[in-house]
Design an enzyme around this catalytic site. Structure first.
Site, PDB file in Angstrom:
ATOM      1  N   GLU A  80       0.166  13.030  28.311  1.00  0.00           N
ATOM      2  CA  GLU A  80       0.918  13.792  29.307  1.00  0.00           C
ATOM      3  C   GLU A  80       0.295  13.609  30.686  1.00  0.00           C
ATOM      4  OE1 GLU A  80       0.358  17.790  27.473  1.00  0.00           O
ATOM      5  OE2 GLU A  80      -0.498  18.257  29.427  1.00  0.00           O
ATOM      6  N   CYS A 112       0.940  17.620  23.462  1.00  0.00           N
ATOM      7  CA  CYS A 112      -0.287  17.180  22.787  1.00  0.00           C
ATOM      8  C   CYS A 112      -0.047  16.342  21.535  1.00  0.00           C
ATOM      9  CB  CYS A 112      -1.148  18.385  22.424  1.00  0.00           C
ATOM     10  SG  CYS A 112      -1.781  19.246  23.863  1.00  0.00           S
ATOM     11  N   HIS A 233      -4.569  20.525  15.218  1.00  0.00           N
ATOM     12  CA  HIS A 233      -4.585  20.474  16.681  1.00  0.00           C
ATOM     13  C   HIS A 233      -5.461  21.623  17.170  1.00  0.00           C
ATOM     14  CE1 HIS A 233      -3.564  20.166  20.809  1.00  0.00           C
ATOM     15  NE2 HIS A 233      -3.017  21.357  20.842  1.00  0.00           N
TER      16      HIS A 233
END
Lengths: 348, 134
Positions: A80, A112, A233
């Protein structure tokens, strides 16, 4: 069946401690450390960006294999924080890595989980026979607004996963879970992202991570105890730890892939840099569950098993994740804001 | 005037340290040469591109305290003459270290970094710099 042929990560050496950031904003660092479970984070040098980080991660992956580079038929980079709004990172990497020009390349975006979206595409191309091998990279140099909670976590790092047939870790399955959830965003042209505060927890991170993991275990007929490692994550240290507990995983399964407390959230590399740390030590027969999350929102889930070919993997040819984690150059807040472009320079 | 065409022509040399070897006298040149200055016409058609390993050592160096505007953020920084394992010497910045860590003979390895950019809207030029080997 596609598999991981090689892997490599890169973490910038510059680091800043939670105390350094907290003291500038009048926060109690102990509250941050216990609340977010983040002690320090990586900071890209003034001459580092997603392209340079991706290149170093990819070079580490290429060092660990004797694969002929001309056999790599795709390179996809998820991030990103691509250096250009228009001009692919991936095409620069083709030249920087000396890959063949007869190659599929593109940049991916999904907060992400752009790196894992790239992995799924490469897996599909390998499984369909369209390419023999492909490289998927997740890398970021993310920013948090000064004084925002994200400033404690938004860090930099990258991981490259080389996927092909006859690798050392087989993909048993992958799946994704996606909904329209506005938990975190950055409008075009804006320097810093916005987020929904506590809204980023239950309806976003936990819903997608837990649902994705449960769907994978249902699909594969597995239970948490069937996995040797589980990687989630990690926007901070607290969320993945809680998600693991809610799913029934224990600390032993999670600790090797949990890096955010030391290097912060590397965004598109977050789950896969944890995977990279696990692959640094995994042995034949080890089963790994990886769950990536991207705001916006969705999860990509991977069920993997390490096979006997891991014994001939040349891990020592590149620096492992923990070797890089344990080689910091500590900087203060003034150096941090200078390096991250948070002060206005003449001519800027 | 934009440096885009020149930068583009040299990108693979700067990204991957690609030089040219004279196959007549077996000398590697960096930056690449079209003909060998020793073999001259004997080298025509015999210059072959070759990528260096990135390994080298510091032959000499200086610490820059009053740098170019684009490097202001990095002062004091180290510029060094690096002797590559394959033979060529090249001038490059040594990064991710303090000047006190740099010595003549220090082993270094090439890393790809941003070198400069043509303002905020222009092209970003990437190229080799070096880090100290642990």
């Amino acid at each position: 069946m596609s598999s991981i042929v090689s892997y490599g990560s890169y973490i910038p050496r510059f680091r800043i401690r939670t105390e350094e950031i907290a003291k500038e904003w009048g926060e109690n660092p102990e509250n941050i450390k216990s609340g977010l479970f983040i002690h320090s984070k990586s900071v890209p040098g003034p001459d580092e960006d997603v392209l340079t980080i991706s290149a170093e991660a990819a070079k580490n992956a290429l060092r660990r294999t004797d694969l002929d580079k001309s056999k790599i038929g795709a390179i996809y980079v998820g991030s990103e924080s691509h250096p250009y709004a228009v001009k692919p990172t991936s095409s620069i990497l083709v030249e920087a890595l000396g890959l063949t020009y007869d190659i599929h390349s593109a940049d991916y975006e999904f907060a992400c989980k752009a790196g894992t979206a790239a992995m799924q595409n490469v897996m599909a191309m390998v499984d369909s026979g369209q390419i023999e091998n492909g490289m998927a990279i997740g890398a970021d140099t993310s920013q948090g607004a000064p004084g925002d909670a994200l400033e404690y976590s938004a860090s930099a790092g990258g991981t490259a996963i080389l996927i092909g047939k006859n690798g050392f870790a087989d993909f048993n399955a992958t799946l994704s879970f996606t909904t329209d959830t506005p938990d975190f965003w950055r409008r075009e042209g804006e320097k810093y992202p916005s987020h929904g505060g506590r809204f980023t927890g239950e309806p976003a991170y936990f819903k997608h991570v837990l649902t994705g993991a449960k769907k994978m275990m249902d699909k594969m007929g597995t239970k948490p105890e069937d996995y040797d490692y589980a990687i989630f994550h990690q926007p901070n240290g607290k969320f993945p730890t809680r998600a693991a507990k809610m799913l029934g995983f224990n600390d032993e399964q999670v600790k090797d892939g949990l890096l955010t407390p030391y290097i912060g959230n590397t965004y598109s590399s977050s789950m896969i840099i944890g995977l990279s740390a696990v692959l640094d030590k995994a042995e034949s027969g080890d089963r790994i569950l990886g769950v990536a999350f991207g705001s916006g929102a969705g999860s990509d889930v991977f069920d993997m098993t390490v096979n006997d070919r891991v014994k001939s993997l040349k891990r020592e040819r590149a620096k492992g994740v923990m070797e890089q984690v344990n080689n910091p150059i500590w900087i203060d807040y003034a150096t941090y804001v200078k390096y991250r472009g948070k002060i206005i320079m003449r001519g800027a | 005037m934009s440096e885009v065409p020149r930068f583009w022509r040299e990108s693979r040399h700067r990204y991957r340290l690609v030089g040219t070897r004279c196959t007549n006298c077996d000398t590697l040149y960096f930056p690449p040469r079209v003909i060998c200055p020793t073999c001259r016409r004997e080298s025509v058609g015999k210059m072959k591109e070759e990528e260096m390993s990135g390994a080298g050592e510091i032959y000499s160096f200086t610490v820059v305290h009053d740098g170019l505007e684009q490097f202001k953020m990095q002062i004091p920084y180290v510029m060094a003459l690096v002797k590559m394992k394959e033979g060529p010497f090249l001038t490059a910045q040594i990064v991710d270290c303090s000047p006190e860590e740099v010595k003549i003979g220090t082993k270094v390895t090439a890393t790809l970094r941003k070198v400069r950019s043509e303002g905020k809207a222009g092209i970003i030029q990437y190229g080799y710099k070096f880090t100290i080997c642990p």
